[in-house]
Design a protein around this motif. Structure first.
Motif, mmCIF file in Angstrom:
data_model
loop_
_atom_site.group_PDB
_atom_site.id
_atom_site.type_symbol
_atom_site.label_atom_id
_atom_site.label_comp_id
_atom_site.label_asym_id
_atom_site.label_seq_id
_atom_site.Cartn_x
_atom_site.Cartn_y
_atom_site.Cartn_z
ATOM 1 N N ASP A 1 103.899 -54.698 -26.271
ATOM 2 C CA ASP A 1 105.020 -55.632 -26.293
ATOM 3 C C ASP A 1 104.497 -56.944 -25.695
ATOM 4 O OD1 ASP A 1 107.241 -57.187 -25.754
ATOM 5 O OD2 ASP A 1 108.440 -55.565 -24.933
ATOM 6 N N MET A 2 104.210 -57.902 -26.548
ATOM 7 C CA MET A 2 103.501 -59.095 -26.096
ATOM 8 C C MET A 2 104.388 -60.062 -25.320
ATOM 9 S SD MET A 2 100.674 -58.083 -27.157
ATOM 10 C CE MET A 2 99.396 -59.324 -27.086
ATOM 11 N N PHE A 3 105.697 -59.971 -25.495
ATOM 12 C CA PHE A 3 106.562 -60.868 -24.724
ATOM 13 C C PHE A 3 106.801 -60.334 -23.316
ATOM 14 C CE2 PHE A 3 110.517 -62.676 -23.180
ATOM 15 C CZ PHE A 3 110.314 -64.020 -23.436
ATOM 16 N N GLU A 4 107.250 -59.109 -23.208
ATOM 17 C CA GLU A 4 107.622 -58.559 -21.900
ATOM 18 C C GLU A 4 106.439 -57.972 -21.141
ATOM 19 O OE1 GLU A 4 110.342 -58.181 -20.054
ATOM 20 O OE2 GLU A 4 111.870 -59.088 -21.323
ATOM 21 N N ALA A 5 105.588 -57.222 -21.825
ATOM 22 C CA ALA A 5 104.597 -56.398 -21.129
ATOM 23 C C ALA A 5 103.212 -57.027 -20.998
ATOM 24 C CB ALA A 5 104.471 -55.047 -21.823
ATOM 25 N N TYR A 6 102.822 -57.881 -21.946
ATOM 26 C CA TYR A 6 101.436 -58.361 -21.945
ATOM 27 C C TYR A 6 101.005 -59.028 -20.640
ATOM 28 C CZ TYR A 6 97.133 -60.789 -23.039
ATOM 29 O OH TYR A 6 95.837 -61.254 -22.990
ATOM 30 N N PRO A 7 101.772 -59.983 -20.097
ATOM 31 C CA PRO A 7 101.296 -60.626 -18.858
ATOM 32 C C PRO A 7 101.065 -59.622 -17.731
ATOM 33 C CG PRO A 7 103.059 -61.916 -19.837
ATOM 34 C CD PRO A 7 103.015 -60.618 -20.581
ATOM 35 N N GLU A 8 101.984 -58.674 -17.578
ATOM 36 C CA GLU A 8 101.835 -57.649 -16.544
ATOM 37 C C GLU A 8 100.579 -56.807 -16.795
ATOM 38 O OE1 GLU A 8 105.311 -55.364 -14.456
ATOM 39 O OE2 GLU A 8 104.683 -54.227 -16.213
ATOM 40 N N ASN A 9 100.377 -56.396 -18.050
ATOM 41 C CA ASN A 9 99.178 -55.632 -18.408
ATOM 42 C C ASN A 9 97.907 -56.414 -18.091
ATOM 43 O OD1 ASN A 9 100.696 -54.343 -21.470
ATOM 44 N ND2 ASN A 9 100.724 -53.496 -19.416
ATOM 45 N N ALA A 10 97.888 -57.693 -18.463
ATOM 46 C CA ALA A 10 96.698 -58.517 -18.286
ATOM 47 C C ALA A 10 96.378 -58.734 -16.806
ATOM 48 C CB ALA A 10 96.865 -59.856 -19.003
ATOM 49 N N PHE A 11 97.388 -59.022 -16.011
ATOM 50 C CA PHE A 11 97.156 -59.197 -14.572
ATOM 51 C C PHE A 11 96.674 -57.887 -13.949
ATOM 52 C CE2 PHE A 11 100.340 -62.812 -14.816
ATOM 53 C CZ PHE A 11 99.403 -63.805 -14.552
ATOM 54 N N GLY A 12 97.269 -56.775 -14.369
ATOM 55 C CA GLY A 12 96.853 -55.477 -13.842
ATOM 56 C C GLY A 12 95.421 -55.146 -14.198
ATOM 57 N N MET A 13 95.024 -55.429 -15.439
ATOM 58 C CA MET A 13 93.660 -55.155 -15.871
ATOM 59 C C MET A 13 92.649 -56.078 -15.181
ATOM 60 S SD MET A 13 93.521 -52.551 -17.906
ATOM 61 C CE MET A 13 94.725 -51.838 -16.786
ATOM 62 N N ARG A 14 93.041 -57.319 -14.956
ATOM 63 C CA ARG A 14 92.143 -58.239 -14.244
ATOM 64 C C ARG A 14 91.943 -57.778 -12.791
ATOM 65 N NH1 ARG A 14 88.082 -61.593 -15.804
ATOM 66 N NH2 ARG A 14 88.042 -63.569 -14.657
ATOM 67 N N ALA A 15 93.025 -57.276 -12.184
ATOM 68 C CA ALA A 15 92.915 -56.739 -10.827
ATOM 69 C C ALA A 15 91.998 -55.518 -10.803
ATOM 70 C CB ALA A 15 94.297 -56.383 -10.294
ATOM 71 N N LEU A 16 92.115 -54.650 -11.807
ATOM 72 C CA LEU A 16 91.242 -53.474 -11.900
ATOM 73 C C LEU A 16 89.791 -53.903 -12.091
ATOM 74 C CD1 LEU A 16 90.839 -50.404 -12.136
ATOM 75 C CD2 LEU A 16 91.282 -50.632 -14.590
ATOM 76 N N GLN A 17 89.571 -54.898 -12.912
ATOM 77 C CA GLN A 17 88.213 -55.414 -13.136
ATOM 78 C C GLN A 17 87.592 -55.885 -11.817
ATOM 79 O OE1 GLN A 17 88.183 -58.683 -15.912
ATOM 80 N NE2 GLN A 17 85.974 -58.646 -16.196
ATOM 81 N N GLU A 18 88.395 -56.518 -10.979
ATOM 82 C CA GLU A 18 87.907 -56.976 -9.681
ATOM 83 C C GLU A 18 87.611 -55.804 -8.750
ATOM 84 O OE1 GLU A 18 87.223 -59.793 -6.379
ATOM 85 O OE2 GLU A 18 86.733 -59.504 -8.491
ATOM 86 N N VAL A 19 88.465 -54.773 -8.780
ATOM 87 C CA VAL A 19 88.214 -53.567 -7.973
ATOM 88 C C VAL A 19 86.879 -52.941 -8.363
ATOM 89 C CG1 VAL A 19 88.982 -51.183 -7.589
ATOM 90 C CG2 VAL A 19 90.629 -53.060 -7.452
ATOM 91 N N ILE A 20 86.641 -52.814 -9.652
ATOM 92 C CA ILE A 20 85.395 -52.208 -10.137
ATOM 93 C C ILE A 20 84.190 -53.073 -9.764
ATOM 94 C CG2 ILE A 20 84.122 -51.541 -12.220
ATOM 95 C CD1 ILE A 20 86.853 -50.790 -13.447
ATOM 96 N N ARG A 21 84.352 -54.391 -9.884
ATOM 97 C CA ARG A 21 83.258 -55.302 -9.522
ATOM 98 C C ARG A 21 82.853 -55.121 -8.057
ATOM 99 N NH1 ARG A 21 82.126 -60.153 -7.063
ATOM 100 N NH2 ARG A 21 84.225 -60.178 -6.145
ATOM 101 N N LYS A 22 83.841 -55.080 -7.172
ATOM 102 C CA LYS A 22 83.552 -54.930 -5.740
ATOM 103 C C LYS A 22 82.913 -53.574 -5.442
ATOM 104 C CE LYS A 22 87.079 -58.050 -3.862
ATOM 105 N NZ LYS A 22 88.330 -58.132 -3.058
ATOM 106 N N GLU A 23 83.433 -52.516 -6.080
ATOM 107 C CA GLU A 23 82.851 -51.185 -5.856
ATOM 108 C C GLU A 23 81.416 -51.120 -6.369
ATOM 109 O OE1 GLU A 23 85.145 -47.849 -7.080
ATOM 110 O OE2 GLU A 23 87.005 -48.562 -6.156
ATOM 111 N N LEU A 24 81.156 -51.783 -7.482
ATOM 112 C CA LEU A 24 79.806 -51.787 -8.052
ATOM 113 C C LEU A 24 78.827 -52.490 -7.107
ATOM 114 C CD1 LEU A 24 77.799 -51.271 -10.318
ATOM 115 C CD2 LEU A 24 78.647 -53.332 -11.467
ATOM 116 N N ILE A 25 79.207 -53.637 -6.565
ATOM 117 C CA ILE A 25 78.345 -54.353 -5.619
ATOM 118 C C ILE A 25 78.057 -53.482 -4.403
ATOM 119 C CG2 ILE A 25 78.250 -56.311 -4.025
ATOM 120 C CD1 ILE A 25 79.815 -57.933 -6.087
ATOM 121 N N SER A 26 79.108 -52.831 -3.903
ATOM 122 C CA SER A 26 78.967 -51.986 -2.715
ATOM 123 C C SER A 26 78.043 -50.805 -2.972
ATOM 124 C CB SER A 26 80.346 -51.487 -2.272
ATOM 125 O OG SER A 26 80.252 -50.597 -1.199
#
Length: 563
Positions: A330-355
């Protein structure tokens, strides 16, 4: 007997003689229906959003006056239950939607809930007076005999929703790509693309939608530690803060079968995120790092399967790229929430990978690469068309770069005229010469450049087309060509070659100069006539208003004037 006028396929019907409707919010209606006697209720359905769903619920209730008792139960993730209860208990007033400012009936509640203004105030008040609302925490143990019918009755009232008109465009059958630095910018481009080129159809929920198959969105520079969240987005900072743990952790909540986080962290008996990081530590250049959310043992046979299916990770030049596959979006209601959530997950993985790399003795400054989301069914529902159009119109221009500012990632072109030909050098963003092309006409070079697939955006292709045409005109007429500069007629003289009667003489070009006066909008202009049909060449000095020039030229049989 209850008869839905909207969203009938989303509802579960029970006893046609019952006067009870059950709203189970975010808890699956099917799960609740399995736990209670169907003779106790007439209809059951969910209410995910009071901003969109309340209006539909109200229309169905107005069309079914036999419903006199409304039970609210289930998990209230979006506070739609509170808004529904407030509508009946506190009422409503004229107001505007938070995102677009559209005039609506607004529920007197802490949280937003809207009803369209085509439903009269008197009808809404009748509805409030003829339905008793009960909030039930445990529907399995509830005694339905305690429900009390209201004293007042209402007549059947049907209010049909007006269908929003959308201008029709024609485009590719599938696969569109949009890019921007921020989630907000990508979202605006997505809405614009679907509204223009989406295929209009009905869904299995009996909704109208506009849909694009496989819409790829690329977010290049969203800071996960400081999200860019303008007010026009359909989600607040608080909502995103509450949503992120449901994606990044093994989050579980009563009444909810799963979260994206639980699917990744524990659903299959292992923490896939930790496994993915471990794989990258062992093999940083691996192309086989996939996190799976799709359970093939059940998701093809049950409802409510996860929309996010797969996540693919790739490290290239010390940047962590993440590609997300969403089967239904649902690109109107759900997409922004999905995108922010996935970007946050990407950052979690990045930090864990460095560690984890550091623990193995490898110091790596892994940075965030782009977040790529492939929305396989990218759709906007019909009840969002108006809001989507309004948001795009008001905000997209602020997020759209001017063509000269929208640099092409595939490189730039240096154009010059040399020895009777147009010469093009293709230059990379790092100033390397990638190729050299020569031709005598703009058309010839256009075909070469298209066959080489050298354009990364339409604005660059259009720009190059104008420059090539300008270079060709200069070449054919003995003029000096300067890329990005105006095409000027230099002072020069060419004698007309005399030919036999009936034949066409060669074109003769003389100079053109322009001096602008300051009084009453008049100008003095020396216009050069370019011989294209055997007429005598002449220059004429005119003192006319600028608006008259085109008429004078046309009357002389001329088609072009160079400034």
């Amino acid at each position: 007997m209850f008869k839905a006028i909207y969203k009938s396929t989303r509802l579960i019907t029970g006893n046609p003689e019952s006067n009870v409707a059950i709203v189970c919010l975010w808890t699956k209606a099917k799960e609740i229906a399995e736990k209670i006697d169907p003779s106790k209720y007439a209809v059951m359905g969910q209410l995910f959003s009071a901003e969109r769903g309340l209006d539909i619920l109200v229309r169905n209730l107005l069309a079914n006056p036999d419903i006199t008792n409304l039970i609210i139960t289930g998990n209230d993730l979006s506070k739609s239950g509170i808004v529904l209860k407030d509508f009946f208990e506190k009422g409503f007033e004229r107001g505007k939607t938070e995102v677009t400012g559209k005039p609506v009936w607004r529920v007197k509640s802490t949280y937003p809930g809207y009803i369209e203004l085509d439903i009269p105030e008197s009808a809404l008040n009748q509805l409030r007076e003829t339905i008793n609302v009960t909030w039930v925490e445990n529907i399995e143990k509830f005694d339905f005999s305690k429900l009390i019918k209201p004293e007042k009755r209402r007549e059947k009232m049907v209010f049909e929703k007006k269908e929003e008109e959308i201008k029709k465009y024609h485009g590719e059958d599938a696969v569109y790509v949009v890019r921007h630095e921020k989630v907000a910018g990508v979202w605006l481009k997505i809405l614009d693309t679907i509204l223009k080129y989406g295929y209009k159809s009905r869904t299995h929920y009996d909704d109208e939608q506009k849909e694009i198959l496989n819409l790829v969105s690329v977010i290049t520079n969203e800071d996960p530690n400081n999200f860019h969240m303008p007010e026009f987005l359909p989600c607040s900072k608080e909502q995103i803060e509450n949503y992120i743990p449901k994606v990044t952790t093994d989050y579980k909540e009563e009444g909810i079968t799963y979260t994206y986080g639980s699917r990744m962290r524990s659903w299959f008996g292992k923490d896939q995120i930790k496994e993915a990081v471990a794989k990258l530590v062992r093999e940083l250049n691996s192309r086989a790092v996939v996190i799976n959310l799709w359970d093939s043992t059940q998701d093809l046979t049950i409802g409510g399967s996860p929309c996010i299916n797969h996540i693919w990770l790739r490290v290239r030049e010390d940047r962590l790229y993440m590609t997300v596959t969403i089967r239904s979006n649902d690109m109107f209601e759900a997409y922004p929430e999905n995108a922010f959530g996935m970007r946050a997950l990407q950052e979690v993985i990045r930090k864990e990978l460095i560690s984890e790399l550091k623990k193995k003795g490898t110091e790596k400054n892994i940075k965030l690469g782009s977040l790529i989301i492939n929305s396989q069914s990218a759709h906007i529902y019909d009840d969002c068309f108006y809001n989507a159009q309004k948001i795009v119109k008001e905000h997209l221009p602020k997020y759209t770069k001017l063509p000269r500012e929208d640099l092409d990632p595939r490189g730039s072109f240096v154009i010059e005229t040399v020895d009777g030909k147009i010469k093009i050098e293709h230059i990379s963003p790092t100033n390397e010469v990638l190729g050299v092309y020569e031709g005598e006409t703009a058309l010839e070079l256009r075909d070469i450049l298209i066959s080489e697939n050298l354009f990364g955006n339409p604005a660059h292709a259009l720009y190059l087309g104008t420059e090539l045409m300008k270079a060709e005109i200069a070449l054919k007429n003995g003029l000096e060509y300067e890329q990005d500069g105006p095409l000027r007629l230099e002072k020069q003289t060419e004698t007309t070659q005399t030919k036999e009667p009936g034949t066409q003489s060669e074109p003769v070009i003389q100079s053109e100069s322009l001096s602008q006066g300051t009084s009453k909008g008049f100008q003095t202009k020396i216009v050069t006539y370019i011989n294209a049909g055997g007429r005598e060449i002449k220059s004429v000095s005119m003192q006319k208003k600028e608006d008259d020039f085109e008429r004078i030229l046309r009357s002389a049989g001329l088609c072009r004037i160079f400034n």
